[in-house]
Write a protein that holds these residues in place. Structure first.
Motif, PDB file in Angstrom:
ATOM      1  N   VAL A  47      17.089   8.065  -9.116  1.00  7.48           N
ATOM      2  CA  VAL A  47      17.104   9.078  -8.066  1.00  7.48           C
ATOM      3  C   VAL A  47      16.389   8.488  -6.860  1.00  7.48           C
ATOM      4  O   VAL A  47      15.285   7.932  -6.999  1.00  7.48           O
ATOM      5  CB  VAL A  47      16.388  10.363  -8.526  1.00  7.48           C
ATOM      6  N   GLU A  48      16.980   8.592  -5.681  1.00  8.75           N
ATOM      7  CA  GLU A  48      16.386   8.010  -4.489  1.00  8.75           C
ATOM      8  C   GLU A  48      15.287   8.915  -3.939  1.00  8.75           C
ATOM      9  O   GLU A  48      15.497  10.110  -3.717  1.00  8.75           O
ATOM     10  CB  GLU A  48      17.461   7.793  -3.419  1.00  8.75           C
ATOM     11  N   LEU A  49      14.099   8.331  -3.719  1.00  4.74           N
ATOM     12  CA  LEU A  49      12.967   9.083  -3.181  1.00  4.74           C
ATOM     13  C   LEU A  49      12.709   8.782  -1.713  1.00  4.74           C
ATOM     14  O   LEU A  49      11.926   9.476  -1.075  1.00  4.74           O
ATOM     15  CB  LEU A  49      11.698   8.780  -3.983  1.00  4.74           C
ATOM     16  N   GLY A  50      13.350   7.762  -1.176  1.00  4.03           N
ATOM     17  CA  GLY A  50      13.153   7.390   0.222  1.00  4.03           C
ATOM     18  C   GLY A  50      12.235   6.191   0.360  1.00  4.03           C
ATOM     19  O   GLY A  50      11.455   5.873  -0.540  1.00  4.03           O
ATOM     20  N   LEU A  82      13.398   6.455  -8.423  1.00  2.46           N
ATOM     21  CA  LEU A  82      12.797   6.886  -9.679  1.00  2.46           C
ATOM     22  C   LEU A  82      13.839   6.806 -10.788  1.00  2.46           C
ATOM     23  O   LEU A  82      14.951   7.330 -10.646  1.00  2.46           O
ATOM     24  CB  LEU A  82      12.272   8.314  -9.566  1.00  2.46           C
ATOM     25  N   SER A  83      13.471   6.156 -11.885  1.00  5.13           N
ATOM     26  CA  SER A  83      14.385   6.063 -13.024  1.00  5.13           C
ATOM     27  C   SER A  83      14.723   7.454 -13.549  1.00  5.13           C
ATOM     28  O   SER A  83      13.865   8.337 -13.617  1.00  5.13           O
ATOM     29  CB  SER A  83      13.737   5.239 -14.144  1.00  5.13           C
ATOM     30  N   ARG A  84      15.966   7.633 -13.954  1.00  2.00           N
ATOM     31  CA  ARG A  84      16.372   8.906 -14.550  1.00  2.00           C
ATOM     32  C   ARG A  84      15.742   9.085 -15.937  1.00  2.00           C
ATOM     33  O   ARG A  84      15.806  10.169 -16.506  1.00  2.00           O
ATOM     34  CB  ARG A  84      17.892   8.997 -14.615  1.00  2.00           C
ATOM     35  N   GLN A  85      15.118   8.027 -16.468  1.00  2.00           N
ATOM     36  CA  GLN A  85      14.381   8.140 -17.726  1.00  2.00           C
ATOM     37  C   GLN A  85      13.002   8.761 -17.531  1.00  2.00           C
ATOM     38  O   GLN A  85      12.388   9.229 -18.486  1.00  2.00           O
ATOM     39  CB  GLN A  85      14.193   6.755 -18.352  1.00  2.00           C
ATOM     40  N   ALA A 121       0.837  -1.207   0.000  1.00  2.00           N
ATOM     41  CA  ALA A 121       0.000   0.000   0.000  1.00  2.00           C
ATOM     42  C   ALA A 121       0.867   1.251   0.000  1.00  2.00           C
ATOM     43  O   ALA A 121       0.586   2.220  -0.715  1.00  2.00           O
ATOM     44  CB  ALA A 121      -0.937  -0.014   1.201  1.00  2.00           C
ATOM     45  N   PHE A 122       1.930   1.245   0.813  1.00  2.00           N
ATOM     46  CA  PHE A 122       2.825   2.412   0.867  1.00  2.00           C
ATOM     47  C   PHE A 122       3.449   2.696  -0.486  1.00  2.00           C
ATOM     48  O   PHE A 122       3.391   3.821  -1.000  1.00  2.00           O
ATOM     49  CB  PHE A 122       3.924   2.189   1.910  1.00  2.00           C
ATOM     50  N   VAL A 123       4.062   1.680  -1.087  1.00  2.00           N
ATOM     51  CA  VAL A 123       4.765   1.887  -2.348  1.00  2.00           C
ATOM     52  C   VAL A 123       3.793   2.296  -3.447  1.00  2.00           C
ATOM     53  O   VAL A 123       4.030   3.260  -4.179  1.00  2.00           O
ATOM     54  CB  VAL A 123       5.547   0.615  -2.751  1.00  2.00           C
ATOM     55  N   CYS A 124       2.680   1.592  -3.555  1.00  2.00           N
ATOM     56  CA  CYS A 124       1.733   1.892  -4.629  1.00  2.00           C
ATOM     57  C   CYS A 124       1.096   3.266  -4.460  1.00  2.00           C
ATOM     58  O   CYS A 124       0.951   4.016  -5.432  1.00  2.00           O
ATOM     59  CB  CYS A 124       0.664   0.803  -4.699  1.00  2.00           C
ATOM     60  N   HIS A 125       0.740   3.631  -3.226  1.00  2.00           N
ATOM     61  CA  HIS A 125       0.161   4.951  -2.996  1.00  2.00           C
ATOM     62  C   HIS A 125       1.180   6.066  -3.278  1.00  2.00           C
ATOM     63  O   HIS A 125       0.829   7.133  -3.814  1.00  2.00           O
ATOM     64  CB  HIS A 125      -0.356   5.076  -1.564  1.00  2.00           C
ATOM     65  N   TYR A 126       2.430   5.819  -2.917  1.00  2.00           N
ATOM     66  CA  TYR A 126       3.463   6.826  -3.180  1.00  2.00           C
ATOM     67  C   TYR A 126       3.634   7.031  -4.687  1.00  2.00           C
ATOM     68  O   TYR A 126       3.725   8.159  -5.171  1.00  2.00           O
ATOM     69  CB  TYR A 126       4.773   6.413  -2.526  1.00  2.00           C
ATOM     70  N   LEU A 127       3.640   5.947  -5.429  1.00  2.00           N
ATOM     71  CA  LEU A 127       3.784   6.076  -6.883  1.00  2.00           C
ATOM     72  C   LEU A 127       2.581   6.764  -7.496  1.00  2.00           C
ATOM     73  O   LEU A 127       2.726   7.551  -8.438  1.00  2.00           O
ATOM     74  CB  LEU A 127       3.984   4.692  -7.513  1.00  2.00           C
ATOM     75  N   GLN A 128       1.403   6.503  -6.965  1.00  2.00           N
ATOM     76  CA  GLN A 128       0.210   7.213  -7.436  1.00  2.00           C
ATOM     77  C   GLN A 128       0.321   8.699  -7.111  1.00  2.00           C
ATOM     78  O   GLN A 128      -0.053   9.550  -7.915  1.00  2.00           O
ATOM     79  CB  GLN A 128      -1.039   6.597  -6.807  1.00  2.00           C
ATOM     80  N   TYR A 129       0.856   9.019  -5.935  1.00  2.00           N
ATOM     81  CA  TYR A 129       1.013  10.415  -5.527  1.00  2.00           C
ATOM     82  C   TYR A 129       1.953  11.180  -6.458  1.00  2.00           C
ATOM     83  O   TYR A 129       1.663  12.305  -6.882  1.00  2.00           O
ATOM     84  CB  TYR A 129       1.518  10.493  -4.087  1.00  2.00           C
ATOM     85  N   VAL A 130       3.083  10.561  -6.788  1.00  2.00           N
ATOM     86  CA  VAL A 130       4.052  11.259  -7.658  1.00  2.00           C
ATOM     87  C   VAL A 130       3.735  11.052  -9.142  1.00  2.00           C
ATOM     88  O   VAL A 130       4.486  11.495  -9.994  1.00  2.00           O
ATOM     89  CB  VAL A 130       5.516  10.852  -7.344  1.00  2.00           C
ATOM     90  N   GLU A 165      12.602  19.375  -5.274  1.00  2.00           N
ATOM     91  CA  GLU A 165      13.994  19.036  -4.948  1.00  2.00           C
ATOM     92  C   GLU A 165      14.079  18.253  -3.642  1.00  2.00           C
ATOM     93  O   GLU A 165      14.841  17.298  -3.529  1.00  2.00           O
ATOM     94  CB  GLU A 165      14.830  20.311  -4.862  1.00  2.00           C
ATOM     95  N   LEU A 166      13.291  18.636  -2.633  1.00  2.00           N
ATOM     96  CA  LEU A 166      13.378  17.966  -1.339  1.00  2.00           C
ATOM     97  C   LEU A 166      12.666  16.618  -1.316  1.00  2.00           C
ATOM     98  O   LEU A 166      12.735  15.892  -0.332  1.00  2.00           O
ATOM     99  CB  LEU A 166      12.807  18.858  -0.239  1.00  2.00           C
ATOM    100  N   GLU A 167      11.980  16.269  -2.406  1.00  2.00           N
ATOM    101  CA  GLU A 167      11.412  14.925  -2.526  1.00  2.00           C
ATOM    102  C   GLU A 167      12.467  13.911  -2.956  1.00  2.00           C
ATOM    103  O   GLU A 167      12.240  12.704  -2.890  1.00  2.00           O
ATOM    104  CB  GLU A 167      10.238  14.922  -3.515  1.00  2.00           C
ATOM    105  N   CYS A 168      13.599  14.394  -3.409  1.00  2.00           N
ATOM    106  CA  CYS A 168      14.674  13.537  -3.908  1.00  2.00           C
ATOM    107  C   CYS A 168      15.847  13.612  -2.946  1.00  2.00           C
ATOM    108  O   CYS A 168      16.406  14.697  -2.743  1.00  2.00           O
ATOM    109  CB  CYS A 168      15.112  13.974  -5.294  1.00  2.00           C
ATOM    110  N   LEU A 169      16.245  12.509  -2.366  1.00  2.00           N
ATOM    111  CA  LEU A 169      17.366  12.502  -1.426  1.00  2.00           C
ATOM    112  C   LEU A 169      18.636  12.880  -2.171  1.00  2.00           C
ATOM    113  O   LEU A 169      19.011  12.230  -3.146  1.00  2.00           O
ATOM    114  CB  LEU A 169      17.524  11.117  -0.786  1.00  2.00           C
ATOM    115  N   GLY A 170      19.281  13.924  -1.743  1.00  2.00           N
ATOM    116  CA  GLY A 170      20.493  14.379  -2.412  1.00  2.00           C
ATOM    117  C   GLY A 170      20.220  15.201  -3.652  1.00  2.00           C
ATOM    118  O   GLY A 170      21.159  15.592  -4.356  1.00  2.00           O
ATOM    119  N   GLY A 171      18.941  15.482  -3.954  1.00  2.00           N
ATOM    120  CA  GLY A 171      18.614  16.253  -5.150  1.00  2.00           C
ATOM    121  C   GLY A 171      18.613  15.417  -6.398  1.00  2.00           C
ATOM    122  O   GLY A 171      18.989  14.242  -6.393  1.00  2.00           O
ATOM    123  N   ARG A 172      18.216  16.009  -7.503  1.00  2.00           N
ATOM    124  CA  ARG A 172      18.156  15.278  -8.774  1.00  2.00           C
ATOM    125  C   ARG A 172      19.461  15.468  -9.537  1.00  2.00           C
ATOM    126  O   ARG A 172      19.712  14.863 -10.524  1.00  2.00           O
ATOM    127  CB  ARG A 172      16.983  15.769  -9.612  1.00  2.00           C
TER     128      ARG A 172
END
Length: 202
Positions: free
Chosen positions: A177-180, A185-188, A36-45, A195-202
Motif C-alpha cells: 500500500v502506498e503511503l507517500g 507498506l507491505s500488505r502483510q 531521517a524522513f523515512v525512519c521517523h515516518y516508520l517510527q510514527y506509523v 484511510e487518508l494515510e494510504c494513497l488510494g486507500g487500503r
C-alpha cells in the motif's frame, strides 16, 4: 531490451555518480535528510524494524541512518556490482531474484529499478513483495519526470529505462500500500493506519 550489464557498475561509474563532487547524484547531507524522513515516518506509523535489506546499496549511504534511528537493527547490503562487493564486502545479488529465508522489516531499493528492462522490472517488483513484511522505500525516476523537465540529465545516467510511473505503481500495489514519499507498506503488515494515510486507500 536487456537490463543493465554488470560491467556498467565499475570503479569509473561510482567515481562519477558518487565520489566526484561535481557529478555525484547524492551527498551525505541528502542521504541524512532522506534517512531521517523515512525512519521517523516508520517510527510514527509503528513499523517494528529489526532486519533491514538495502538492495542495490551502492556505497552504503543508508547504513548510518539505520544505525542511528534503529539501533540494534541488522543491516544487509546487497549489490550487483563486483567492484562494490569487493570494496565494501556487500553480498552479491540482484533485486530481480535475491532470496532470503526470512522477510525483512524494511527493504530499501533506491535508484535501482530504472536500470531494469520491463520484464526484469516485473520480476523485481514481485520479488520485493516476497522480501518485505514491513515497509519498503523505493526511489525510481519515471518517464513523467523527464517529460516535466525535472531531471538533470547531465547528472543522470543516460542508460536508464524511462518506465511510466503507473508501471511501478501497478507492480508494487500487488504487495504493498502506498503511503507517500516513496514509502510503501507491505500488505502483510497489520498496522492501524487511517484511510487518508494510504494513497488510494487500503
Amino acid at each position: 531490451m536487456q537490463s543493465a550489464s554488470e560491467q556498467w557498475f565499475d570503479e569509473a561509474y561510482y567515481q562519477r555518480f558518487y565520489f566526484d563532487k561535481k557529478t555525484r547524484v547524492v551527498d551525505a547531507g541528502h542521504a541524512e535528510r532522506l534517512g531521517a524522513f523515512v525512519c521517523h515516518y516508520l517510527q510514527y506509523v509503528r513499523v517494528p524494524v529489526q532486519r533491514v535489506l538495502d538492495v542495490g546499496c551502492g556505497i552504503g549511504l543508508w547504513r548510518e541512518a539505520i544505525t542511528r534511528h534503529f539501533p540494534g537493527a541488522s543491516y544487509q547490503g546487497v549489490e550487483y556490482s563486483d567492484y562494490l562487493c569487493e570494496r565494501y564486502g556487500w553480498q552479491k545479488g540482484s533485486v530481480v531474484d535475491y532470496a532470503s529465508a526470512q522477510p525483512f522489516d524494511l527493504v530499501i531499493c533506491q535508484g535501482v529499478l530504472p536500470y531494469l528492462s520491463p520484464t526484469d522490472l516485473a520480476l523485481a517488483l514481485r520479488n520485493l513483495a516476497r522480501l518485505c513484511k514491513g515497509a519498503l522505500y523505493v526511489e525510481a525516476v519515471a518517464r513523467e519526470d523527464y517529460e516535466r523537465d525535472i531531471i538533470d540529465e547531465d547528472l543522470t545516467d543516460s542508460r536508464l529505462f524511462r518506465h511510466r510511473a503507473a508501471l511501478y505503481r501497478r507492480g508494487l500495489s500487488e504487495g504493498f500500500v502506498e503511503l507517500g514519499g516513496g514509502v510503501w507498506l507491505s500488505r502483510q503488515a497489520d498496522l492501524p493506519l487511517f484511510e487518508l494515510e494510504c494513497l488510494g486507500g487500503r
